[in-house]
Design a protein around this motif. Structure first.
Motif, PDB file in Angstrom:
ATOM      1  N   LEU B  63      25.702  26.349  32.618  1.00  0.00           N
ATOM      2  CA  LEU B  63      27.175  26.774  32.498  1.00  0.00           C
ATOM      3  C   LEU B  63      27.367  27.385  30.772  1.00  0.00           C
ATOM      4  O   LEU B  63      28.096  28.124  30.506  1.00  0.00           O
ATOM      5  N   ASN B  64      26.613  26.889  29.974  1.00  0.00           N
ATOM      6  CA  ASN B  64      26.373  27.147  28.545  1.00  0.00           C
ATOM      7  C   ASN B  64      25.669  28.424  28.133  1.00  0.00           C
ATOM      8  O   ASN B  64      26.008  28.841  27.183  1.00  0.00           O
ATOM      9  N   HIS B  65      24.900  28.920  29.142  1.00  0.00           N
ATOM     10  CA  HIS B  65      24.145  30.026  28.929  1.00  0.00           C
ATOM     11  C   HIS B  65      24.171  30.927  30.058  1.00  0.00           C
ATOM     12  O   HIS B  65      23.481  31.351  30.881  1.00  0.00           O
ATOM     13  N   HIS B  67      25.087  34.535  32.328  1.00  0.00           N
ATOM     14  CA  HIS B  67      24.666  35.835  32.418  1.00  0.00           C
ATOM     15  C   HIS B  67      25.858  36.603  32.578  1.00  0.00           C
ATOM     16  O   HIS B  67      26.873  36.712  33.400  1.00  0.00           O
ATOM     17  N   GLY B  68      26.087  37.558  31.466  1.00  0.00           N
ATOM     18  CA  GLY B  68      27.457  38.539  31.455  1.00  0.00           C
ATOM     19  C   GLY B  68      28.615  38.278  31.046  1.00  0.00           C
ATOM     20  O   GLY B  68      29.580  39.130  31.294  1.00  0.00           O
ATOM     21  N   CYS B  69      28.854  37.174  30.707  1.00  0.00           N
ATOM     22  CA  CYS B  69      30.033  36.625  30.197  1.00  0.00           C
ATOM     23  C   CYS B  69      29.889  35.354  29.304  1.00  0.00           C
ATOM     24  O   CYS B  69      29.040  34.844  28.873  1.00  0.00           O
ATOM     25  N   ASP B  70      31.113  34.995  28.647  1.00  0.00           N
ATOM     26  CA  ASP B  70      30.981  33.657  27.583  1.00  0.00           C
ATOM     27  C   ASP B  70      30.734  32.468  28.638  1.00  0.00           C
ATOM     28  O   ASP B  70      31.100  32.563  29.698  1.00  0.00           O
ATOM     29  N   PRO B  71      30.225  31.479  27.606  1.00  0.00           N
ATOM     30  CA  PRO B  71      30.069  30.409  28.324  1.00  0.00           C
ATOM     31  C   PRO B  71      31.362  29.642  28.905  1.00  0.00           C
ATOM     32  O   PRO B  71      32.436  30.046  28.469  1.00  0.00           O
ATOM     33  N   LEU B  72      31.165  28.936  29.805  1.00  0.00           N
ATOM     34  CA  LEU B  72      32.386  28.606  30.689  1.00  0.00           C
ATOM     35  C   LEU B  72      33.361  27.677  29.536  1.00  0.00           C
ATOM     36  O   LEU B  72      34.714  28.309  29.585  1.00  0.00           O
ATOM     37  N   PHE B  73      33.001  26.839  28.758  1.00  0.00           N
ATOM     38  CA  PHE B  73      33.822  26.204  27.839  1.00  0.00           C
ATOM     39  C   PHE B  73      34.628  27.180  26.924  1.00  0.00           C
ATOM     40  O   PHE B  73      35.755  26.867  26.459  1.00  0.00           O
ATOM     41  N   ALA B  74      34.038  28.538  26.648  1.00  0.00           N
ATOM     42  CA  ALA B  74      34.632  29.246  25.566  1.00  0.00           C
ATOM     43  C   ALA B  74      35.857  30.202  26.531  1.00  0.00           C
ATOM     44  O   ALA B  74      36.431  30.709  25.898  1.00  0.00           O
ATOM     45  N   GLN B  75      35.848  30.207  27.602  1.00  0.00           N
ATOM     46  CA  GLN B  75      36.911  30.694  28.607  1.00  0.00           C
ATOM     47  C   GLN B  75      38.079  29.810  28.862  1.00  0.00           C
ATOM     48  O   GLN B  75      39.005  30.301  29.332  1.00  0.00           O
ATOM     49  N   LEU B  76      37.961  28.491  28.301  1.00  0.00           N
ATOM     50  CA  LEU B  76      38.992  27.689  28.938  1.00  0.00           C
ATOM     51  C   LEU B  76      40.085  27.453  27.666  1.00  0.00           C
ATOM     52  O   LEU B  76      39.750  27.371  26.312  1.00  0.00           O
ATOM     53  N   GLU B  77      41.284  27.249  28.070  1.00  0.00           N
ATOM     54  CA  GLU B  77      42.279  27.165  27.299  1.00  0.00           C
ATOM     55  C   GLU B  77      43.266  26.093  27.808  1.00  0.00           C
ATOM     56  O   GLU B  77      43.478  26.192  29.114  1.00  0.00           O
ATOM     57  N   PRO B  78      43.831  25.238  27.131  1.00  0.00           N
ATOM     58  CA  PRO B  78      44.970  24.236  27.613  1.00  0.00           C
ATOM     59  C   PRO B  78      46.133  25.041  28.233  1.00  0.00           C
ATOM     60  O   PRO B  78      46.420  26.202  27.920  1.00  0.00           O
ATOM     61  N   GLY B  79      46.272  24.304  29.377  1.00  0.00           N
ATOM     62  CA  GLY B  79      47.728  25.074  30.229  1.00  0.00           C
ATOM     63  C   GLY B  79      47.110  26.095  31.044  1.00  0.00           C
ATOM     64  O   GLY B  79      47.783  26.564  32.080  1.00  0.00           O
ATOM     65  N   MET B  80      46.049  26.623  31.147  1.00  0.00           N
ATOM     66  CA  MET B  80      45.749  27.548  32.227  1.00  0.00           C
ATOM     67  C   MET B  80      45.379  27.032  33.417  1.00  0.00           C
ATOM     68  O   MET B  80      45.239  25.936  33.658  1.00  0.00           O
ATOM     69  N   ARG B  81      45.559  28.415  34.288  1.00  0.00           N
ATOM     70  CA  ARG B  81      45.417  27.777  35.885  1.00  0.00           C
ATOM     71  C   ARG B  81      43.983  28.030  36.246  1.00  0.00           C
ATOM     72  O   ARG B  81      43.721  29.370  36.211  1.00  0.00           O
ATOM     73  N   VAL B  82      43.386  26.955  36.926  1.00  0.00           N
ATOM     74  CA  VAL B  82      41.976  27.257  37.224  1.00  0.00           C
ATOM     75  C   VAL B  82      41.879  26.754  38.655  1.00  0.00           C
ATOM     76  O   VAL B  82      42.344  25.834  39.103  1.00  0.00           O
ATOM     77  N   THR B  83      41.183  27.667  39.495  1.00  0.00           N
ATOM     78  CA  THR B  83      40.723  27.109  40.899  1.00  0.00           C
ATOM     79  C   THR B  83      39.256  27.134  40.982  1.00  0.00           C
ATOM     80  O   THR B  83      38.570  27.872  40.434  1.00  0.00           O
ATOM     81  N   VAL B  84      38.674  26.173  41.642  1.00  0.00           N
ATOM     82  CA  VAL B  84      37.356  25.975  41.837  1.00  0.00           C
ATOM     83  C   VAL B  84      37.234  26.115  43.187  1.00  0.00           C
ATOM     84  O   VAL B  84      37.785  25.187  43.944  1.00  0.00           O
ATOM     85  N   ALA B  85      36.415  27.071  43.598  1.00  0.00           N
ATOM     86  CA  ALA B  85      36.026  27.206  45.194  1.00  0.00           C
ATOM     87  C   ALA B  85      34.770  27.010  45.430  1.00  0.00           C
ATOM     88  O   ALA B  85      33.933  27.090  44.531  1.00  0.00           O
TER      89      ALA B  85
END
Lengths: 225, 532
Positions: B63-65, B67-85
């Motif tokens: 999750l922290n390393h 491939h091809g994008c920012d780590p998961l924690f860096a993509q999170l913002e309060p109030g955002m809408r997230v779905t886990v499939a």
């Protein structure tokens, strides 16, 4: 020349199939709404005490059940029954419509199938529900009235068991409906004839006997609750 | 001498000689012991790669390393809408011992989301047109804590028939439509949690198939796509995979997907059933005792009880890799790891391929392996476990061992029953079946309701099962069902029947000649025959 293909229809039983209420709920509702308090209490108590008899006779024969059951309406005023029909629908029947019933009817309608309800319930209790479900074709039982008072008998044809199948056959011939392309849904073993004449029968919220029959015949078993 | 030399080709390839022990062969819920002809090549599953010692740490690292994008924690913002499939119960097989890998990932991901002020979270099971998972299965998969917090309002099955819950994303230049789960599509971030059991799993198939509707699915789940896949277990030569990649590009244009993929080893069983994965020549006295004890116990039980007993044995897979990030680079690494586990180099195709059919498939978890599923396991999965060219020669004979009972699960497979009894007697032609009947079944209101409100496979699912055997059906010259307890099921499927394996081999040799090369897949196994 190729024969023009016939349309199909979806035939539904009502009580126990699309709604959770049954005939006794309707009788109980009217029993509580008599002209005097004493009559209401007496009628309600009698209805309550009759429940075991209704249950046993229904298992034995739908015809015997109907004879016994509709006698309970004897002496009721037609005006009064119709007056409370809307309240019966709003308070008792509408909340009892299974959530899956709406989906089933909608999907079925989207296929171009004619929507037809065939029920042993009374016309006055069924009509508001049919308007609610958007179903224009339905056949019900009707009480016989003499001088505005119910006699406790039903006007023919009495919708039960084989009569429903007979009605469907006649209707299909008249309307150019293909039975092999049609669907039937019911919850009760007494409607076996109705299931037996269509190409796509299904047991809905079935009792034990119908469940076993459906399993033996490999019919779909739906739970709309 | 020749046999001695052949024995050394690979540790998972064994040749039967005069001294070889009889081989254990699953046949539905039974296990039989069979003496195979001398010279028969037997393929065993590769030894399991050692599992990662600390899978929580491996998941966190992924999750922290990414491939091809920012780590998961860096993509999170309060109030955002997230779905886990998450993948559904068809993976892995059999269902794995708890805690399921998905539970571990969910707990880590959900903690991270909540820690970053994200509280609009839904967990959706990407069951596509598979049956919806039951409450008990959902609890078992996600664990008590996640279940209690999210079920039923925020942890639920995807519904491919709920019009309001779907949204059209677009279509490919080949006019393949893509309609996806609305909640997933309209989320700021979609996190997909995958378990990769076979190379066909994962990648763009996860979102584009797992969360789509019937019309989207039928664009690639069709006979021609399967015929053009050589095989569908080889992503590089799979037309099905190519179509999924095309759809995946549309997904990536419209959705922000953070893909977490895992690879597992092939330790299907350990402890009391680990002998099923071993070479019988190497059995210890204890292994033989365990087998005899199991066989004796099974012989005393009726079939439903045997099935129940087998289904109560969870698999013991261990995670061997976890990668996260953008779908393509993640999937590439996981597939490579999967091939490392499953690949067996093989030289020479067989004239006769023997396989027992165990009571294990993606579609009969806690249920019955009905005739259509026997068909999809034989001509679909087991046939397609190859790269470069099929293990069986064109026109060769496939011998499967299964009772072929005419038994269906009314709750899970209602439309299969009608497909088998009404359609197959009319035709086995996949194209005719698709053109004439697939939509009728897909739109049957009874089947739609049983899928939506119950736990039934979608009305169209038996068609897909039939198509999935299509390239096997086109390639194989003859199928013989050994041990079939009736004649009508094999006949309906277009197969011949034999009372037992010996008779089936004699029949096969009468077609292919006495010097026919025989190969047996030692089931249960997941492997890829890497053909030279």
């Amino acid at each position: 020349m190729l024969e023009e293909s016939l349309a199909g229809a979806a035939f539904y039983d009502l009580e126990g199939t699309l709604v959770s209420t049954n005939l006794v709920h309707t009788l109980g509702f009217y029993s509580k709404r008599q002209t005097t308090l004493l009559q209401s209490v007496t009628k309600s108590a009698t209805t309550f005490l009759s429940l075991p008899v209704f249950a046993i006779t229904d298992q034995y024969s739908r015809k015997v059940f109907n004879d016994l059951y509709f006698k309970r309406y004897k002496g009721q005023s037609e005006d009064r029954l119709r007056y409370f029909a809307h309240e019966l629908f709003e308070d008792v029947i509408k909340p009892a419509v299974f959530p899956g019933s709406y989906e089933l009817i909608e999907k079925s309608r989207s296929l171009g199938l004619r929507q037809v309800v065939i029920t042993g319930a009374l016309d006055l209790s069924v009509k508001p529900l049919m308007e609610h479900l958007g179903i224009t074709e339905f056949v019900t039982n009707r009480l016989e009235f003499v001088n505005g008072m119910a006699t406790g008998r039903l006007l023919p044809p009495v919708m039960a068991a084989a009569t429903k199948a007979q009605w469907i056959r006649t209707y299909s011939e008249r309307e150019g409906i293909s039975l092999s392309e049609s669907y039937a849904y019911t919850d009760s073993m007494s409607d076996l004839p109705m299931l037996s004449i269509v190409g796509h029968p299904a047991a809905v919220n079935p009792d034990m006997r119908l469940r076993q029959t459906a399993l033996h015949h490999d019919w779909p078993i739906l739970v709309l609750k | 001498m020749a046999l001695q030399l052949r024995k050394k080709t690979h540790e998972s390839v064994i040749y039967i000689d005069r001294d070889s022990a009889p081989r254990i062969m699953p046949s539905g819920e039974d296990f039989i012991l069979e003496d195979l002809p001398i010279g028969t090549r037997v393929l065993y599953p590769n030894p399991p790669i050692k599992g990662l010692p600390n899978r929580e740490a491996a998941i966190r690292y992924a999750l922290n390393h990414p491939h091809g994008c920012d780590p998961l924690f860096a993509q999170l913002e309060p109030g955002m809408r997230v779905t886990v499939a998450v993948d559904d119960i068809s993976l892995p097989l059999p269902p794995m011992a708890t805690p399921d890998i998905r539970q571990t990932i969910l707990e880590i991901v959900l903690d991270m989301l909540e820690g970053h002020g994200v509280d609009d979270i839904h967990i959706i099971i990407a069951n596509s047109l598979h049956r919806k998972m039951t409450e008990w299965e959902m609890k078992r998969m996600a664990g008590q804590r996640v279940f209690d917090e999210y079920y039923p309002d925020r942890y639920y099955n995807h519904d491919a028939e709920w019009a309001d819950g779907l949204i059209k994303i677009g279509e490919t230049r080949h006019k393949e439509p893509l309609t996806l789960n609305r909640r997933a599509a309209e989320s700021d971030l979609l996190i997909y949690v995958n378990i990769n059991l076979v190379p066909m799993d994962g990648g763009h198939k996860s979102v584009a198939v797992g969360l789509c509707d019937y019309e989207s699915l039928r664009a690639h789940h069709d006979p021609q796509t399967i015929r053009d896949s050589d095989s569908y277990m080889d992503p590089a030569r799979s037309e099905l995979n190519r179509k999924c990649v095309r759809l995946g590009k549309i997904v990536d244009e419209h959705l922000n997907v953070f893909h977490i993929e895992t690879a597992i080893n092939n330790r299907m069983y350990k402890g009391d059933m680990d002998f099923l994965l071993k070479n019988e020549d190497d059995f210890t006295a204890f292994d033989r005792m365990k087998f005899e004890a199991m066989r004796y116990t099974m012989s005393k039980l009726p079939r439903p009880a045997r099935r129940k007993l087998l289904h109560s044995r969870p698999s013991q897979y261990e995670m061997i890799a976890c990668h996260a990030g953008k779908t393509d680079p993640v999937h590439e690494k996981i597939v490579a790891k999967g091939f490392e586990q499953y690949s067996i180099p093989i030289r020479g195709q067989a004239d006769i391929l023997i396989t027992g059919i165990p009571d294990i498939s993606p579609y009969n978890v806690y249920s019955i392996l009905n005739p259509l599923l026997v068909q999809v396991m034989a001509l679909g999965y087991h046939f397609n476990f190859y790269r470069n060219k099929p293990l069986l020669k064109k026109g060769g004979v496939m011998i499967l061992h299964h009772p072929c009972y005419d038994d269906f699960d009314h709750r899970f497979h209602p439309s299969y029953i009608e497909f088998f009894n009404r359609l197959l007697p009319e035709t086995r032609n996949a194209d005719v079946l698709r053109d004439k009947y697939e939509r009728e079944f897909a739109n049957n209101p009874s089947y739609v309701e049983m899928y939506r409100r119950g736990n039934a496979y979608h009305g169209a699912h038996p068609f897909f099962m039939w198509y999935w055997g299509e390239n096997g059906r086109q390639h194989v010259g003859k199928v013989i069902a050994a041990g079939a307890e009736n004649s009508h099921v094999p006949a309906m499927l277009g197969w011949e029947r034999a009372d037992n394996l010996t008779e089936a081999i004699a029949m096969a040799r009468s077609y292919m000649g006495n010097s026919a090369e025989i190969t047996m897949l030692h089931q249960p196994m997941i492997s890829i025959a890497d053909m030279e």
